[in-house]
Design a protein around this motif. Structure first.
Motif, PDB file in Angstrom:
ATOM      1  N   LEU A   1       0.806  -1.211  -0.088  1.00  0.00           N
ATOM      2  CA  LEU A   1       0.058   0.004   0.010  1.00  0.00           C
ATOM      3  C   LEU A   1       0.967   1.241  -0.065  1.00  0.00           C
ATOM      4  CD1 LEU A   1      -2.571  -0.942   2.549  1.00  0.00           C
ATOM      5  CD2 LEU A   1      -3.116  -0.855   0.017  1.00  0.00           C
ATOM      6  N   TRP A   2       0.451   2.315  -0.560  1.00  0.00           N
ATOM      7  CA  TRP A   2       1.460   3.375  -0.752  1.00  0.00           C
ATOM      8  C   TRP A   2       1.366   4.434   0.286  1.00  0.00           C
ATOM      9  CZ3 TRP A   2      -1.621   7.730  -0.432  1.00  0.00           C
ATOM     10  CH2 TRP A   2      -3.225   7.522  -0.883  1.00  0.00           C
ATOM     11  N   ARG A   3       0.314   4.022   1.559  1.00  0.00           N
ATOM     12  CA  ARG A   3       0.586   4.907   2.465  1.00  0.00           C
ATOM     13  C   ARG A   3       0.060   4.288   3.729  1.00  0.00           C
ATOM     14  NH1 ARG A   3      -3.611   9.153   2.947  1.00  0.00           N
ATOM     15  NH2 ARG A   3      -4.731   8.810   0.921  1.00  0.00           N
ATOM     16  N   SER A   4       0.339   4.187   4.885  1.00  0.00           N
ATOM     17  CA  SER A   4       0.148   3.529   5.998  1.00  0.00           C
ATOM     18  C   SER A   4      -1.241   3.621   6.321  1.00  0.00           C
ATOM     19  CB  SER A   4       1.021   4.053   7.182  1.00  0.00           C
ATOM     20  OG  SER A   4       0.239   5.265   7.596  1.00  0.00           O
ATOM     21  N   ARG A   5      -1.575   2.278   6.827  1.00  0.00           N
ATOM     22  CA  ARG A   5      -2.970   2.264   7.570  1.00  0.00           C
ATOM     23  C   ARG A   5      -2.390   2.331   8.811  1.00  0.00           C
ATOM     24  NH1 ARG A   5      -4.156  -3.201   4.238  1.00  0.00           N
ATOM     25  NH2 ARG A   5      -5.230  -2.366   2.431  1.00  0.00           N
ATOM     26  N   MET A   6      -2.488   3.641   9.562  1.00  0.00           N
ATOM     27  CA  MET A   6      -2.195   3.685  10.649  1.00  0.00           C
ATOM     28  C   MET A   6      -3.565   3.704  11.436  1.00  0.00           C
ATOM     29  SD  MET A   6       0.384   6.949  10.571  1.00  0.00           S
ATOM     30  CE  MET A   6       1.496   6.920   9.474  1.00  0.00           C
ATOM     31  N   ILE A   7      -4.425   2.930  11.603  1.00  0.00           N
ATOM     32  CA  ILE A   7      -5.815   2.842  11.900  1.00  0.00           C
ATOM     33  C   ILE A   7      -5.929   3.145  13.313  1.00  0.00           C
ATOM     34  CG2 ILE A   7      -7.846   1.915  11.041  1.00  0.00           C
ATOM     35  CD1 ILE A   7      -6.093   0.965   8.813  1.00  0.00           C
TER      36      ILE A   7
ATOM     37  N   ILE B   1      -6.358   9.999  18.169  1.00  0.00           N
ATOM     38  CA  ILE B   1      -6.270   8.694  18.498  1.00  0.00           C
ATOM     39  C   ILE B   1      -4.948   8.125  17.897  1.00  0.00           C
ATOM     40  CG2 ILE B   1      -7.523   6.610  18.887  1.00  0.00           C
ATOM     41  CD1 ILE B   1      -8.629   8.863  20.382  1.00  0.00           C
ATOM     42  N   ALA B   2      -3.951   7.759  18.463  1.00  0.00           N
ATOM     43  CA  ALA B   2      -2.890   7.385  17.946  1.00  0.00           C
ATOM     44  C   ALA B   2      -2.364   8.110  16.704  1.00  0.00           C
ATOM     45  CB  ALA B   2      -2.826   5.786  17.569  1.00  0.00           C
ATOM     46  N   PRO B   3      -2.207   9.321  16.906  1.00  0.00           N
ATOM     47  CA  PRO B   3      -2.210  10.298  15.835  1.00  0.00           C
ATOM     48  C   PRO B   3      -0.739  10.258  14.981  1.00  0.00           C
ATOM     49  CG  PRO B   3      -1.819  11.544  17.712  1.00  0.00           C
ATOM     50  CD  PRO B   3      -2.166  10.096  18.323  1.00  0.00           C
ATOM     51  N   GLN B   4      -0.537  10.513  13.629  1.00  0.00           N
ATOM     52  CA  GLN B   4       0.754  10.556  13.391  1.00  0.00           C
ATOM     53  C   GLN B   4       1.250  11.914  13.805  1.00  0.00           C
ATOM     54  OE1 GLN B   4       0.367  11.264   9.077  1.00  0.00           O
ATOM     55  NE2 GLN B   4       2.518  12.284   8.897  1.00  0.00           N
ATOM     56  N   ASP B   5       2.577  11.740  14.419  1.00  0.00           N
ATOM     57  CA  ASP B   5       3.202  12.620  15.144  1.00  0.00           C
ATOM     58  C   ASP B   5       4.492  13.070  14.838  1.00  0.00           C
ATOM     59  OD1 ASP B   5       4.378  10.304  15.857  1.00  0.00           O
ATOM     60  OD2 ASP B   5       4.081  10.294  17.833  1.00  0.00           O
ATOM     61  N   MET B   6       4.987  12.510  13.697  1.00  0.00           N
ATOM     62  CA  MET B   6       6.135  12.889  12.759  1.00  0.00           C
ATOM     63  C   MET B   6       6.166  13.059  11.388  1.00  0.00           C
ATOM     64  SD  MET B   6       8.247   9.536  14.564  1.00  0.00           S
ATOM     65  CE  MET B   6       9.971  10.059  13.694  1.00  0.00           C
ATOM     66  N   ARG B   7       7.096  13.682  10.721  1.00  0.00           N
ATOM     67  CA  ARG B   7       6.865  13.765   9.302  1.00  0.00           C
ATOM     68  C   ARG B   7       6.869  12.367   8.723  1.00  0.00           C
ATOM     69  NH1 ARG B   7      11.956  17.088   6.633  1.00  0.00           N
ATOM     70  NH2 ARG B   7      10.535  16.546   5.035  1.00  0.00           N
TER      71      ARG B   7
ATOM     72  N   GLY C   1      -1.259  -2.234  26.735  1.00  0.00           N
ATOM     73  CA  GLY C   1      -1.570  -3.707  25.858  1.00  0.00           C
ATOM     74  C   GLY C   1      -2.469  -3.507  24.871  1.00  0.00           C
ATOM     75  N   LEU C   2      -2.725  -2.045  24.247  1.00  0.00           N
ATOM     76  CA  LEU C   2      -3.518  -2.148  22.955  1.00  0.00           C
ATOM     77  C   LEU C   2      -2.533  -1.703  21.803  1.00  0.00           C
ATOM     78  CD1 LEU C   2      -6.598   0.010  24.014  1.00  0.00           C
ATOM     79  CD2 LEU C   2      -6.025  -2.492  24.393  1.00  0.00           C
ATOM     80  N   ASP C   3      -3.140  -1.983  20.506  1.00  0.00           N
ATOM     81  CA  ASP C   3      -2.466  -1.803  19.435  1.00  0.00           C
ATOM     82  C   ASP C   3      -2.926  -0.627  18.598  1.00  0.00           C
ATOM     83  OD1 ASP C   3      -4.826  -2.732  18.338  1.00  0.00           O
ATOM     84  OD2 ASP C   3      -3.946  -4.665  17.635  1.00  0.00           O
ATOM     85  N   HIS C   4      -2.675  -0.384  17.413  1.00  0.00           N
ATOM     86  CA  HIS C   4      -2.933   0.545  16.767  1.00  0.00           C
ATOM     87  C   HIS C   4      -4.498   0.869  16.286  1.00  0.00           C
ATOM     88  CE1 HIS C   4      -1.899   4.350  14.440  1.00  0.00           C
ATOM     89  NE2 HIS C   4      -2.517   3.753  13.431  1.00  0.00           N
ATOM     90  N   LEU C   5      -5.313  -0.291  16.408  1.00  0.00           N
ATOM     91  CA  LEU C   5      -6.713  -0.235  16.291  1.00  0.00           C
ATOM     92  C   LEU C   5      -7.434  -0.316  17.510  1.00  0.00           C
ATOM     93  CD1 LEU C   5      -6.911  -3.038  13.312  1.00  0.00           C
ATOM     94  CD2 LEU C   5      -6.920  -0.658  13.089  1.00  0.00           C
ATOM     95  N   LEU C   6      -6.671  -0.124  18.665  1.00  0.00           N
ATOM     96  CA  LEU C   6      -7.582  -0.085  19.951  1.00  0.00           C
ATOM     97  C   LEU C   6      -7.824  -1.542  20.531  1.00  0.00           C
ATOM     98  CD1 LEU C   6      -9.482   3.320  19.607  1.00  0.00           C
ATOM     99  CD2 LEU C   6      -6.939   2.844  20.369  1.00  0.00           C
ATOM    100  N   HIS C   7      -7.167  -2.577  19.786  1.00  0.00           N
ATOM    101  CA  HIS C   7      -7.531  -3.774  20.062  1.00  0.00           C
ATOM    102  C   HIS C   7      -6.574  -4.195  21.101  1.00  0.00           C
ATOM    103  CE1 HIS C   7      -9.194  -5.010  15.802  1.00  0.00           C
ATOM    104  NE2 HIS C   7     -10.192  -4.361  16.464  1.00  0.00           N
ATOM    105  N   PRO C   8      -6.838  -5.133  22.212  1.00  0.00           N
ATOM    106  CA  PRO C   8      -5.564  -5.903  23.088  1.00  0.00           C
ATOM    107  C   PRO C   8      -4.700  -6.679  22.027  1.00  0.00           C
ATOM    108  CG  PRO C   8      -7.849  -6.355  23.478  1.00  0.00           C
ATOM    109  CD  PRO C   8      -8.186  -5.836  22.268  1.00  0.00           C
ATOM    110  N   ALA C   9      -3.574  -6.516  22.240  1.00  0.00           N
ATOM    111  CA  ALA C   9      -2.483  -7.188  21.470  1.00  0.00           C
ATOM    112  C   ALA C   9      -2.750  -8.581  21.215  1.00  0.00           C
ATOM    113  CB  ALA C   9      -1.074  -7.161  21.990  1.00  0.00           C
ATOM    114  N   GLY C  10      -2.667  -8.927  19.696  1.00  0.00           N
ATOM    115  CA  GLY C  10      -3.062 -10.259  19.370  1.00  0.00           C
ATOM    116  C   GLY C  10      -4.358 -10.441  19.003  1.00  0.00           C
ATOM    117  N   THR C  11      -5.454  -9.516  18.908  1.00  0.00           N
ATOM    118  CA  THR C  11      -6.570  -9.719  18.548  1.00  0.00           C
ATOM    119  C   THR C  11      -6.728  -9.564  17.131  1.00  0.00           C
ATOM    120  OG1 THR C  11      -7.505  -8.345  20.462  1.00  0.00           O
ATOM    121  CG2 THR C  11      -9.000  -8.563  18.569  1.00  0.00           C
ATOM    122  N   PRO C  12      -7.450 -10.373  16.247  1.00  0.00           N
ATOM    123  CA  PRO C  12      -7.431 -10.814  14.743  1.00  0.00           C
ATOM    124  C   PRO C  12      -7.874  -9.050  14.267  1.00  0.00           C
ATOM    125  CG  PRO C  12      -8.711 -12.467  15.749  1.00  0.00           C
ATOM    126  CD  PRO C  12      -8.254 -11.713  16.846  1.00  0.00           C
ATOM    127  N   VAL C  13      -7.049  -8.728  13.332  1.00  0.00           N
ATOM    128  CA  VAL C  13      -7.455  -7.203  12.775  1.00  0.00           C
ATOM    129  C   VAL C  13      -8.693  -6.715  12.496  1.00  0.00           C
ATOM    130  CG1 VAL C  13      -6.902  -5.968  10.677  1.00  0.00           C
ATOM    131  CG2 VAL C  13      -5.320  -7.231  11.833  1.00  0.00           C
TER     132      VAL C  13
END
Length: 418
Positions: free
Chosen positions: A6-12, A190-196, A327-339
């Motif tokens: 993908l051409w840009r990140s899915r920082m979701i 929410i988990a915002p892009q904070d760098m270039r 313990g939460l990932d970028h999708l606000l899931h507990p780590a290891g939760t299916p995407v």
């Protein structure tokens, strides 16, 4: 984390506490005669809306929670992460976490209406006749048009407008705040892009290569050579020199060629030109602001946040401020939760619930949870959570500006390409 092209990140992203039913006892005897009549309850509803920006029609979903007739509601614009992410936070058919649709449900539980829309390149909106992705400024103008559309809705309180952005949507929220009048009463980043952009991508890819070494998938020498190649490719792109990705892992080469190719190059340059802390310094004093990071987020790690937090402190924004989500990932899931698991962790629901405190309201049969009550990942209620999720799957509000600055913005807090 697997690398994709993908051409840009899915920082979701997505967020906090659902609503519980509140029983209202009947009024009897003398009380009935003296009590003022209550306005009728208006049921929750999703309404399809459209608006135009730069000659392109964009389509979205306006979610209105259960409320008393004639009552103006706090209203939030929801902004997604990067990539071709639609109004629901999805990139169908394979990537469908329903992040923004779930977020709309959480807001609805606190009596906050919301608008989410298909940005350029997604859903019904498409590219508007373009053959390549527009620059960041065009996405901002589209988001500003959405904000104005939300403000114009008859149910919306124009003094209680909010912007909630996830991942790249967090940066976009800051850009919208800079562009609009009246200013939002609150921003939830929410988990915002904070760098270039390209600095963040380089960091993410370096972390991914290091994890591959630990897992025995690459040697340390291979990781070092690929890290050096990524840095060289980014430097060449920024200098507008030809980019050579030969010698990189095929997945890295494909990723960078897609980002730096003719379809996406203009967008990447325009996003990379923005430094989020500089944008944040222009926020209006007193704006109520939330910033989250998950300790298991490999897209936007907590260690990257201090510069953004310092900038928000310099702008004299107010709380609740920075919130770490263990313990939460970028999708606000507990780590290891299916995407694609359509859920928001209770801790994430709670921090959004805290952010919304000045704008929460309760109606008969539609109230808020006690502060310390544990909540499930998502529980449909008549307040609108079920309505918002189903859309994805088949008195006067205050301004929300606190009287004093939030303390602690400057404190350090100790996968884009999946």
């Amino acid at each position: 984390m697997r690398l994709r092209t993908l051409w840009r990140s899915r920082m979701i992203a997505v967020l906090m506490a659902t609503a519980a039913l509140v029983a209202a006892g009947p009024v009897s005897g003398p009380t009935r005669a003296s009590a003022a009549p209550q306005a009728a309850l208006v049921p929750a509803v999703d309404r399809e809306v459209h608006f135009t920006a730069d000659g392109t029609t964009a389509y979205g979903t306006l979610h209105i929670p259960t409320h008393r007739a004639g009552h103006r509601l706090a209203a939030a614009l929801l902004l997604p992460g990067s990539g071709p992410t639609d109004r629901n936070g999805d990139e169908p058919p394979d990537y469908t976490p329903h992040t923004l649709a779930l977020m709309a449900g959480v807001l609805s539980g606190d009596g906050v209406m919301s608008l989410r829309f298909d940005k350029y390149g997604t859903g019904r909106t498409g590219l508007g006749g373009r053959t390549s992705a527009p620059g960041m400024a065009a996405y901002t103008r589209q988001a500003v048009a959405a904000y104005d559309t939300l403000r114009a809705q008859p149910e919306a309180d124009p003094h209680a407008l909010l912007v909630v952005g996830h991942s790249e949507g967090g940066l976009q929220a800051l850009l919208v705040d800079r562009a609009v009048q009246p200013k939002p009463a609150g921003l939830a980043l929410i988990a915002p892009q904070d760098m270039r952009l390209l600095d963040l991508i380089r960091l993410q890819l370096a972390d991914a290569l290091n994890r591959a070494v630990v897992a025995g998938q690459l040697t340390a020498q291979q990781a070092w050579l690929n890290n050096r190649g990524v840095a060289r490719a980014i430097a060449d792109f920024r200098a507008q020199r030809p980019v050579d990705t030969s010698g990189l892992l095929p997945s890295l080469s494909s990723l960078l060629n897609g980002m730096f190719g003719p379809v996406n190059a203009d967008f990447v340059r325009s996003d990379d030109a923005l430094y989020p802390p500089s944008v944040a310094r222009g926020m209006a004093h007193g704006t109520r602001t939330l910033v989250t990071c998950g300790t298991e987020d490999t897209n936007v790690p907590c260690r990257t946040m201090p510069s953004l937090l310092s900038a928000l402190g310099a702008a004299h924004t107010t709380g609740p401020g920075p919130r770490v989500l263990p313990g939460l990932d970028h999708l606000l899931h507990p780590a290891g939760t299916p995407v694609n698991d359509p859920a928001i962790a209770p801790a994430a629901q709670q921090v959004l619930h805290d952010f919304l405190r000045p704008w929460r309201h309760a109606t008969q049969g539609c109230g808020t949870l006690p502060r310390r009550r544990r909540v499930p990942l998502l529980r449909p209620t008549q307040c609108g959570t079920a309505t918002a999720l189903a859309s994805a799957t088949g008195g006067k509000m205050t301004t929300g500006r606190d009287s004093g600055p939030m303390q602690g913005w400057g404190l350090g807090m100790s996968e884009v390409w999946r």
